[in-house]
Design a protein around this motif. Structure first.
Motif, short mmCIF file in Angstrom:
data_model
loop_
_atom_site.label_atom_id
_atom_site.label_comp_id
_atom_site.label_asym_id
_atom_site.label_seq_id
_atom_site.Cartn_x
_atom_site.Cartn_y
_atom_site.Cartn_z
N UNK A 1 0.87 -1.14 -0.06
CA UNK A 1 -0.09 0.08 -0.08
C UNK A 1 0.86 1.29 0.01
N UNK A 2 1.83 1.55 0.78
CA UNK A 2 2.87 2.41 0.79
C UNK A 2 3.23 2.91 -0.57
N UNK A 3 3.39 1.75 -1.48
CA UNK A 3 4.18 2.02 -2.85
C UNK A 3 2.84 2.29 -3.76
N UNK A 4 1.73 2.33 -3.11
CA UNK A 4 0.56 2.51 -4.30
C UNK A 4 -0.48 3.58 -3.64
N UNK A 5 0.05 4.58 -3.57
CA UNK A 5 -0.94 5.90 -2.81
C UNK A 5 -1.88 6.58 -3.95
N UNK A 6 -2.64 7.00 -3.15
CA UNK A 6 -3.67 7.94 -3.97
C UNK A 6 -3.23 9.50 -4.17
N UNK A 7 -3.44 9.84 -5.39
CA UNK A 7 -2.96 11.28 -5.48
C UNK A 7 -4.03 12.24 -5.44
N UNK A 8 -3.68 13.32 -4.56
CA UNK A 8 -4.66 14.35 -4.32
C UNK A 8 -4.36 15.63 -5.29
N UNK A 9 -5.46 16.19 -5.80
CA UNK A 9 -5.28 17.32 -6.78
C UNK A 9 -6.16 18.15 -6.01
#
Length: 437
Positions: A70-78
């Motif tokens: 999970x730490x390598x597949x994070x969500x991206x916030x705009x």
């Protein structure tokens, strides 16, 4: 000589003679004993050296990590992580960020930060003792001390560095530091100090969170204060979650319980939650805080807090003082969603009803942590697809001595409407039924 007594030298005791004789024999043995050289290795040819070098394989610098971690597949916030947040291109209601008072996107806070940016620039490029102290830093420290009703305050440029610098500044080798959310555990540790001689020279510190991050429960501060005076310990109170949340005026767990601030030796908190800025602060008596200016590593060796963030924190304090009713609003919203989330099949609510950050854990674990994490992540993804942004609680699993069970963390803010709270509870229930049943 006639008439005068003869004077004879006093004889040495027999054990002296024996000891001297042994030492003389040992010296003679050392002088005439053979010296042994380490066995010399035969010289290797260039070809043999190259073969050995080629065969040698160093250990990996870090352990292997799965690409699916999970730490390598994070969500991206705009955009700003305020009330409404855009995650991976999808607009959601934010139930994941610790923006308890909704000040992150506040117009007054942003205006104060912008004015400071134009006056001071972006950063400081130096620690507080090396041309890194700006007038706005001193203003913020003075405001924090007055708000918390303490003699003095000190600010740090990073939240975690605050408590990580404060504890080593006072506790040294041989001291005992109690850090536990379980009062029984603290009592047991004090029971081990029954040796009066050892207890007399051993300094004791109780380091406690005002509102526990991992459980969403309030610390038993009145009982801990009694222990402090009974066993002559010192209390360090970490209020990163409770500052700006608990108490009539948001002063934290001391105000919540009506405990005198003088009963607490040191209070620390970050400014990254309720104040919607960056950094942290400690407050207490002047001689306690002054010691950190000499020994707090994060204070002495890190670049000081950017002035624009200090100005933003000052304006956030202004809003908190002008609107004390905001804390009651937050409490009511917390109680509302706590009640709405009760009785979800397969999930249980962990945390007190007044906590704006609490957890949803599996009622029955699968027996494997990875499987539990996968199930909870499916619930998070289901909610995000329906416009509710949640997140799982993350831990340094290999370093945690008491690793909490996997959980979904739910964060409440004053900006969330009653309709959004009810909608979030309904969507979480639907996600749990779809994934767990």
């Amino acid at each position: 000589v006639p008439g005068r007594a003869e004077q004879w030298p006093s004889l040495a005791p027999a054990y002296h003679l024996i000891l001297e004789g042994i030492l003389i024999l040992w010296i003679i043995r050392l002088l005439f004993s053979k010296t042994y050289k380490l066995q010399e290795r035969s010289d290797l040819t260039v070809k043999e050296k190259e073969e050995l070098i080629e065969e040698w394989q160093p250990e990996p610098l870090v352990p292997p990590v799965s690409k699916d971690h999970p730490a390598l597949n994070y969500n991206i916030v705009s955009g700003p992580p305020s009330h409404n947040i855009v995650v991976n291109g999808k607009k959601c209601v934010n139930f994941a960020s610790f923006n308890f008072l909704g000040l992150l996107d506040n117009a007054r806070v942003k205006a104060a930060a912008l004015a400071s940016l134009k006056k001071y620039g972006v950063g400081t490029c130096g620690p507080r003792g090396f041309y890194g102290t700006f007038d706005v830093h001193l203003d913020l420290e003075d405001r924090l001390a007055k708000f918390m009703k303490t003699e003095e305050a000190i600010i740090y440029s990073y939240g975690f560095a605050t408590i990580a610098s404060a504890i080593p500044a006072y506790s040294k080798r041989g001291d005992i530091v109690f850090r536990s959310s379980d009062l029984k555990c603290v009592l047991f540790c004090f029971f081990l100090l029954k040796n009066p001689r050892k207890a007399r020279v051993t300094r004791r510190f109780i380091v406690v969170e005002g509102l526990y991050m991992n459980t969403g429960t309030v610390c038993p501060l009145p009982e801990l204060v009694k222990l402090k005076y009974k066993y002559k310990a010192r209390i360090f109170l970490e209020e990163s979650l409770s500052f700006g949340v608990l108490g009539e005026h948001g002063r934290g767990v001391t105000e919540h319980f009506g405990i005198s601030i003088d009963d607490i030796d040191l209070i620390s908190a970050n400014m990254e939650n309720s104040l919607a800025s960056v950094g942290g602060f400690c407050c207490g008596r002047s001689f306690v805080i002054d010691h950190q200016r000499l020994s707090g590593q994060g204070y002495c060796f890190s670049a000081s807090l950017p002035p624009l963030l200090a100005a933003a924190a000052i304006e956030a304090l202004n809003i908190m003082e002008e609107n004390p009713g905001i804390f009651l609003v937050l409490k009511e919203k917390c109680e509302r969603i706590h009640k709405a989330l009760q009785g979800i099949s397969g999930l249980k609510v962990v945390g007190e009803s007044l906590s704006p950050a609490f957890h949803l854990q599996l009622t029955d674990s699968t027996g494997a942590r990875e499987k539990d994490v996968t199930l909870l992540q499916e619930i998070v993804n289901h909610c995000m697809n329906r416009g509710i942004a949640l997140t799982q609680a993350r831990y340094l699993e290999k370093e945690e001595k008491c690793l909490p069970p996997p959980s979904i963390r739910v964060v409440v803010t004053v900006e969330q409407t009653d309709e959004e709270l009810e909608r979030a509870a309904r969507i979480i229930k639907e996600a749990a039924q779809a994934v767990l049943l």
